[in-house]
Design an enzyme around this catalytic site. Structure first.
Site, PDB file in Angstrom:
ATOM      1  N   GLU A   1      29.474  21.616  23.712  1.00  0.00           N
ATOM      2  CA  GLU A   1      30.774  21.130  23.231  1.00  0.00           C
ATOM      3  C   GLU A   1      31.179  19.849  23.961  1.00  0.00           C
ATOM      4  OE1 GLU A   1      34.704  21.053  24.859  1.00  0.00           O
ATOM      5  OE2 GLU A   1      34.312  23.213  24.725  1.00  0.00           O
TER       6      GLU A   1
ATOM      7  N   GLU B   1      35.467  21.481  35.652  1.00  0.00           N
ATOM      8  CA  GLU B   1      36.345  22.385  34.913  1.00  0.00           C
ATOM      9  C   GLU B   1      36.284  23.793  35.504  1.00  0.00           C
ATOM     10  OE1 GLU B   1      37.165  23.908  30.323  1.00  0.00           O
ATOM     11  OE2 GLU B   1      35.706  22.326  30.718  1.00  0.00           O
TER      12      GLU B   1
ATOM     13  N   LEU C   1      56.132  44.268  29.911  1.00  0.00           N
ATOM     14  CA  LEU C   1      55.016  44.975  29.273  1.00  0.00           C
ATOM     15  C   LEU C   1      54.645  44.262  27.982  1.00  0.00           C
ATOM     16  CD1 LEU C   1      53.442  47.809  29.595  1.00  0.00           C
ATOM     17  CD2 LEU C   1      54.913  48.552  27.720  1.00  0.00           C
TER      18      LEU C   1
END
Length: 1124
Positions: A108, A203, A383
C-alpha cells in the site's frame, strides 16, 4: 437508451449463500445489460434496476461491471464542489505470506508513489502496462492532488485495502488515470523499496506505545497458531527485511532489499486482481461522462482469476483459548475489561442484523441495563457493545468497559453481571416494540441521510460494493433492518455463554489479589506487551454458569424520545443564506439563528456558551469546573440514553471562558432534551460515591495526558506558550484531592450566579422557536447578567520580531522512543485579510513538498505535518515532526527546507503559481455538506468573537489578486531563515525521548536590555501586516533590533518559573473585534458606532508609535498570575 446496448442478463442468487427471502427476491430481479465496446471505451455491463435512495438524495447513480470483473458505482452530483474516488481491493494483511508480516501494508505504501512501464523479468508480459500513461515521478500523485486543492490517503485492513482521493471537480479527469495506473502499472523501484520500508517502520514505532494497537496484536497473537487472524499486520523493518535475509544475517543490505522487492512484486501479482476491486467515483459529470472516464483506464487492470471475495470462516479459537482471562499490562494508567465471543459469518443476514440488534440491549445505558447496574456499584465508567466487524475477516461480539479501581478488584462480579444480563435475554420474551424501535430509527436515519465529505462517501460506497447486497440495495443494505428473525437472534444468544467466552483485564500494574502471586508473565513479540493467561477459576465458572438473576436488571421500556413529527418546514429561496442572524441581544444574552434553507432535514443544532470569569481564574477554579461538568454528564447518562437512541445528542463541556451546552438531532423533542440537561445542570446533587469515581477518572486522564503521542504533546505545549493563562493538567491535579461535595455545590451556584449567554440555533426551527429555546435556557439557569467588562475574552501573546524561542521538555514515558518537534512561525493578526490570505497560500504551497522531502526523501519520520495555525487572533505557519532523531536536528532540516522553498518560490512560473492559487480557492470556497458542518462553521466564527461569517469569500477575493512578488516578500520576511533573521518570530518545542542520549547544542539566550528586569526581554513589536510594511517599520523605527534567542529548558525550570516570566514579558495581541455585516441585523448600527470608535483609537495608537494595549484585564491578570 444507448443503441449499443444489446444483451441483458439476470444475476442469479449465489449458490453458496442461504439469504433471507427478501434478499433472495431482490437478487432475482437484478437485471444487467451488456454494452459492447465503442471507440476508446471497452465493453462493460450496466445494472438496469433502480437503486434505493434516501428521500434527500438528489444524486444520480450508475452501477457498472467492467470486462475484467471490477465493479464501479458512478455518482453524478450536480452540486459537488469536490470530486472524489475510492478504489477498494478485497485483500489485506490476513493474506500476507507467513514469512513476511506487513507485506500488504508495505505494498500500500509503495503502490501510490509512482507508476509506469514496469518491464522486469519477474513480471509476465500479460501483466505489463503498455506504458502509454506512466506517472514515473515519485510523489506525482501527491503533488497533483495537493495542487488541485485535494487530499488523499490509503488504508490497509485485515481483508481490504483502499486508496482514495478528493480534489477540484474540474480535475477529476486527471486524478482517475493516476489512480488506475497504480493498479495496472505500479513502479516498485529499488530506491523506493528502501525508503518505504523505513516509512513502514516509522509508522510501527509511532504506535509502539499505543495501548489499543498493543492489545489488538496481543489478542490476535493469542489465537490459533497459523490462523491468518494472528498475523502482524502493520509490519516493521525486521519483519519486512527478514524475508530478504532468508535466515542469513550476513546478507548485504542491497541484496536484502532486492529480495524484499522481488517478494513484494510476486505477492502483488498473486493478490491484486481486478475482480477483487470495487470503485466509487463522485463528480459533477453525468454518469455517462463518468463512464467514459472510468472504463478505459480501469479496464487495463488485469483479472488474474483469483477468488473475488476471499473470506475467513474458520474458527480462530480452539477450546484452550476460551474460558480464559488475559491480564494485560498497559502503558497508560487505567483499568478496563472486555468480554468477547466468536461469531459465525453473518454477512448474509444483513436484512435482520442480529448482532447489532443484540448490541441494542447489551450496550444500553438506561434503567435496568447492565451499564446502569455496574455504575451504581461504583465499578464502571462507561460501556460499549457490538460486533467488531461485519466484513470477510474474523467476527467477534465484544463488550468493553472502562473500570474504576474497585471495578478492577471486582472484575469477576462485573463479568457475572454481564452473564446475568445475557441469561435474562435468553429467558425473556422479546416484544416486537424492541425491533420496531431499532428498525424505525434506522429507517428514519436513512430517510434523512445527509451528504458527507465526498471521499468518505466514496469509501463507504466502494466497500458496500464488495458486500453481498443486491445491486438495488447498494446504498441501503448497511442501514436498514428489513426482517425480524427471532430464531437467529436466539441462536446467537445461545452461544454467548461463559464456556465460549474470553475476557481481557487491562491495567498498568496488576495487583496480587487479582492476578495471584504465582502468575506466569510472558511478552508478545512485536510490541513487547507483558501479559498472563489464566483459565476461569472453578468457583467463578460455576457461579456464572448457573441460571442467573439480578433483580436490578430488566429489558428497556419503550423509548419516549422516538420522534413523531418529522415534518420539514421547507420554503423556496433564491440561494441559501450565508450566515445566521442576530435576532436578540440583551445584557444577559444574545441569540443567533438560521432557519435551514438547503439541507431540508427535520433536525436542528443548538449551541449555548455560558460565559463566566470564575470558570478558570486559578487551577482550583478550573478543576472545580471540570469536576462539576463531569458530574452533570454522569447524572444525565441514564436518563438521556433513550434520547441518544432516538437520534438526539447532547454534551456539556468546560472551556476557559465557561461552559458550553450542545444539543442536536431531530427537532421534534429537542427542547425536551435541552430542558432535561439544563435543569440537571442547575440542580445536580453531588453523590459522594460518584464524586469519588469521577475524581479517579479525571486523575487517570490528566496523568495519562503526558503519556500521549509526542507530536500531539509538543503541539499542545507550543499552543500553551502563546496563551496568557493556561493551567496544565499537572497544575489542576494538585487541587483534585482536596475537592469535596460541598465545594462542587458552591462552585455550581457561584459559576451560574452571573453569566453571559451566547446561543446559536441552526436547522429546522423558526425564529420564534429559537427565541423559545433561549427563554428556556434563561428560565432553567436562573442567572443574572455579567457586566460587559467581566465577560471573559481570549487573547494571544505576541513574539517580538527576531525571536528564536526554544522550549525543551522530556517525554514522561521512559519507553517512548520517539521525540518530536513543533515549529511555529508567527505572522501577525488574523484580522488582516491580506496577510491571512498570503499565509494561506504559502501554507498550501509548502504542504506537499514538506511531505515529499522531509518524510519521503529524507525519512525524518512517519509524522510530518505542515499547516496554517491560528491561536486567539494571531496566525502563522507550523511544522510538526515525530521522529527517533533529535529535535534540534529536525529543526535544522526544517530550516534547510524553508530556505530551499524560498528559492523555489522565487523561481516559480506564473502557470504554477496560478495552479496553486486555484487549488487553494477550491478549499476556501468548499461548502458545508450537511447541517452539522454548517453549524460547526457558524459556531467557530461566533466563538472566535470576530463573527466573520464571510471570511472564506473575503480571502478568496484577495487570493485571486495576489502576485508572486507579494508572496515572496512575505515569505522572505516571516519564513525564510536567511532573510528573516530580524523579522521572523519563531517558537519551537523540542520534546525529547528519555532514550535520547545525544546532548543538545548550545542555544545561547540573548542578554536582557539594561532597563529590563525580565529574564526574557520584551522588545518593541513591529506592527506589520505585509512584508513591505515590515521593512518600512524597521527602517523608520531606528536601530534594527538584534535577534532574540530564548531557551526554556524544563530540566532547569521544573516549576515553570522561567516560562511564566518569559510569557509575562510578552505583549498581547488585540482582543477580537466583531466584523460587522448584515448578520447583525437590527443591532448592527449600534455596534458599528462602538466599532468605529475602537478602530479610531487603534489607528491613533499606531500613528503615535504606541504598542498594542497589554493592560487589558485579561492579559494583565494573566501576566500577573503567571508570575505568581
Amino acid at each position: 437508451m444507448d443503441p449499443q446496448r444489446r444483451h441483458r442478463t439476470v444475476e442469479p442468487v449465489p449458490s453458496n449463500l442461504n439469504p433471507s427471502s427478501l434478499a433472495s427476491q431482490a437478487r432475482s430481479v437484478s437485471t444487467w445489460e451488456d454494452i459492447p465496446a465503442a471507440g476508446h471505451v471497452p465493453g462493460y455491463r450496466v445494472f438496469l434496476g433502480d437503486i434505493q435512495k434516501s428521500s434527500l438524495d438528489d444524486r444520480q447513480y450508475k452501477l457498472v461491471e467492467l470486462h475484467n470483473g471490477l465493479r464501479a458505482v458512478l455518482v453524478h452530483d450536480a452540486a459537488a464542489d469536490k470530486a472524489a474516488a475510492c478504489l477498494a481491493v478485497t485483500t489485506g494483511y490476513m493474506l500476507d505470506p507467513d514469512d513476511a508480516p506487513g507485506l500488504a501494508h508495505f505494498c500500500e505504501h509503495m503502490i501510490t508513489k509512482a507508476s509506469g512501464d514496469l518491464r522486469r523479468n519477474e513480471l509476465p508480459m500479460a501483466d505489463i502496462s503498455s506504458g502509454s500513461e506512466p506517472y514515473p515521478a515519485e510523489n506525482d500523485f501527491h503533488s497533483f492532488i495537493s495542487a488541485k486543492g485535494g487530499s488523499r490517503n490509503a488504508v490497509t485492513g485485515p481483508t481490504s485495502t483502499e486508496y482514495w482521493f478528493s480534489l477540484s471537480p474540474a480535475e477529476l479527469a486527471g486524478g482517475l488515470p493516476r489512480l488506475a495506473a497504480f493498479l495496472h502499472a505500479p513502479l516498485f523501484t529499488e530506491s523506493l523499496t528502501a525508503r518505504e520500508i523505513n516509512a513502514v517502520d516509522s509508522e510501527f514505532k509511532r504506535n509502539l506505545q499505543n495501548d489499543a494497537r498493543r492489545i489488538l496484536q496481543l489478542t490476535k497473537y493469542l489465537s490459533l497458531p497459523g490462523h491468518p487472524w494472528a498475523k502482524f499486520g502493520t509490519g516493521n523493518y525486521e519483519s519486512l527485511s527478514g524475508v530478504g535475509r532468508r535466515g542469513d544475517e550476513n546478507t548485504s543490505e542491497e541484496d536484502v532489499l532486492k529480495e524484499t522487492r522481488r517478494r513484494l512484486v510476486a505477492w502483488w501479482l498473486q493478490e491484486y486482481c481486478a475482480s477483487r476491486m470495487t470503485l466509487a467515483v463522485i463528480g459533477k459529470e453525468t454518469v455517462d461522462e463518468l463512464t467514459s472516464l472510468v472504463v478505459p483506464h480501469f479496464s487495463k487492470i488485469p483479472n488474474r482469476g483469483l477468488d473475488p471475495r476471499p473470506a475467513f470462516k474458520d474458527d480462530v479459537w480452539c477450546p484452550e483459548h476460551m474460558r480464559t482471562v488475559i491480564f494485560v499490562e498497559t502503558v497508560k494508567d487505567y483499568h478496563a475489561f472486555s468480554l468477547s465471543f466468536q461469531l459465525p459469518d453473518l454477512r448474509e443476514y444483513y436484512t435482520s442484523k442480529p448482532a447489532s440488534f443484540i448490541a441494542h440491549f447489551l450496550g444500553h445505558e438506561g434503567p435496568g441495563s447492565v451499564c446502569a447496574y455496574l455504575k451504581k456499584k461504583g465499578w464502571l465508567l462507561d460501556l460499549s457493545a457490538g460486533p467488531t466487524s461485519t466484513s470477510r475477516s474474523v467476527q467477534f461480539f465484544k463488550i468493553h468497559g472502562r473500570l474504576t479501581l474497585q471495578g478492577y478488584l471486582h472484575y469477576q462480579d462485573v463479568l457475572h453481571a454481564i452473564f446475568a444480563y445475557l441469561s435474562l435475554l435468553r429467558s425473556s420474551p422479546l416484544p416486537l416494540y424492541h425491533f420496531a424501535e431499532v428498525s424505525t430509527m434506522a429507517e428514519t436515519r436513512f430517510r434523512f441521510k445527509e451528504k458527507s465529505q465526498p471521499h468518505r462517501y466514496a469509501s463507504a460506497l466502494a466497500h458496500a460494493l464488495a458486500e453481498p447486497y443486491p445491486p438495488q440495495w447498494l446504498l441501503s443494505g448497511d442501514h436498514l433492518y428489513r426482517e425480524w428473525d427471532e430464531p437467529l437472534v436466539r441462536r446467537l444468544l445461545d452461544g454467548f455463554v461463559p464456556a465460549r467466552s474470553r475476557a481481557t483485564l487491562e491495567a498498568k500494574t496488576h495487583l496480587d489479589e487479582v492476578v495471584g502471586k504465582d502468575v506466569q508473565w510472558e511478552t508478545e513479540k512485536w510490541y513487547g506487551t507483558r501479559y498472563a493467561v489464566q483459565k476461569y477459576d472453578q468457583v467463578f465458572l460455576q457461579k456464572v454458569s448457573r441460571l442467573l438473576r439480578l433483580e436490578e436488571l430488566h429489558l428497556p421500556a419503550p423509548n419516549p424520545f422516538i420522534p413523531e413529527d418529522l415534518a420539514v418546514q421547507k420554503s423556496e429561496v433564491s440561494e441559501p443564506a450565508k450566515h445566521p442572524t442576530l435576532v436578540k441581544r440583551t445584557e444577559l444574552s444574545q441569540l443567533w439563528h438560521k432557519k435551514d434553507d438547503q439541507f431540508w432535514v427535520p433536525r436542528a443544532h443548538v449551541r449555548i456558551d455560558i460565559k463566566s470569569p470564575l470558570a478558570y481564574t486559578t487551577p482550583r477554579h478550573a478543576m472545580l469546573t471540570r469536576v462539576f461538568v463531569d458530574l452533570v454528564e454522569d447524572a444525565l447518562a441514564e436518563v438521556t440514553y433513550d434520547a441518544d437512541l432516538a437520534g438526539l445528542s447532547y454534551s456539556v463541556t468546560n472551556q476557559i471562558e465557561g461552559l458550553t451546552v450542545s444539543v442536536g438531532g431531530y427537532n421534534d423533542k429537542l427542547h425536551v432534551l435541552l430542558r432535561t440537561v439544563l435543569e440537571k445542570m442547575r440542580a445536580v446533587q453531588v453523590q459522594p460515591d460518584r464524586l469519588r469515581v469521577l475524581k479517579e477518572k479525571i486523575q487517570h486522564e490528566y496523568e495519562n495526558f503526558y503519556m500521549g503521542q509526542p507530536s500531539s504533546l509538543s503541539e499542545c505545549y507550543a499552543t500553551w506558550l502563546f496563551m496568557p493563562t493556561i493551567w496544565t493538567p499537572a497544575n489542576k491535579l494538585s487541587e483534585l484531592h482536596t475537592i469535596s461535595e460541598n465545594d462542587i455545590e458552591r462552585r455550581r451556584d457561584e459559576l451560574l450566579s452571573k453569566v453571559f449567554l451566547e446561543a446559536l440555533v441552526n436547522g429546522n426551527m423558526t425564529k420564534e422557536h429559537s427565541l423559545d429555546i433561549l427563554s428556556l435556557a434563561e428560565e432553567c439557569l436562573k442567572t443574572a447578567p455579567l457586566l460587559p467588562s467581566a465577560i471573559p475574552r481570549q487573547r494571544s501573546l505576541v513574539l517580538p520580531a527576531g525571536s528564536d524561542v526554544v522550549s525543551r521538555k522530556r517525554h514522561a514515558n521512559a519507553k517512548e522512543i520517539n521525540s518530536s518537534l513543533s515549529y511555529y512561525l508567527q505572522f501577525g493578526e488574523a484580522t488582516d485579510a491580506k496577510l491571512r490570505s498570503v499565509l494561506s497560500l504559502i501554507a498550501h504551497i509548502v504542504r506537499e513538498p514538506s511531505y515529499s522531502i522531509l518524510r519521503t526523501a529524507e525519512q525524518l519520520g512517519y509524522v510530518v505535518i505542515s499547516s496554517q495555525w491560528s491561536i486567539n487572533g494571531t496566525q502563522g505557519l507550523g511544522m510538526r515532526i515525530q521522529s527517533t532523531r533529535p529535535p534540534w536536528f529536525l529543526e535544522l532540516r526544517v530550516d534547510a527546507f524553508y530556505e530551499a522553498m524560498g528559492d523555489k518560490l522565487a523561481n516559480m512560473s506564473p502557470e504554477e503559481f496560478s495552479t496553486h492559487k486555484e487549488g487553494l480557492l477550491v478549499k476556501k470556497l468548499e461548502r458545508p455538506k450537511n447541517l452539522a458542518e454548517e453549524t460547526a462553521r457558524f459556531w467557530g466564527h461566533i466563538r472566535s468573537g470576530y463573527y466573520d461569517f464571510l471570511r472564506h469569500e473575503t480571502d478568496a477575493s484577495v487570493i485571486r489578486e495576489l502576485t508572486l512578488a507579494e508572496v515572496v516578500a512575505t515569505y522572505d520576511t516571516f519564513v525564510r531563515p536567511s532573510s528573516g533573521g530580524h523579522t521572523r518570530k519563531k517558537l519551537s518545542v523540542h520534546l525529547l525521548s528519555q532514550e535520547m542520549r545525544e546532548a543538545p547544542p548550545e542555544h545561547a539566550p540573548s542578554p536582557p536590555p539594561a532597563d529590563s528586569g525580565a529574564a526574557a526581554p520584551s522588545t518593541p513589536q513591529v506592527h506589520t501586516t505585509t512584508a513591505a510594511n515590515a521593512a518600512g517599520a524597521e527602517r523608520g523605527g531606528g536601530a534594527v533590533q538584534p535577534p532574540l534567542k530564548v531557551l526554556l529548558s524544563e530540566e532547569d525550570d521544573r516549576r515553570g518559573a522561567a516560562e511564566s516570566m518569559f510569557k509575562a514579558g510578552l505583549e498581547c495581541a488585540p482582543g477580537a473585534t466583531p466584523v460587522l455585516s448584515s448578520a447583525f441585523g437590527e443591532y448592527g448600527q449600534a455596534l458599528a458606532q462602538v466599532g468605529g470608535a475602537l478602530a479610531d483609537a487603534r489607528a491613533s495608537r499606531t500613528r503615535t508609535g504606541g504598542a498594542p494595549d497589554s493592560s487589558n484585564s485579561g492579559c494583565a491578570a494573566s501576566a500577573s498570575s503567571a508570575r505568581l
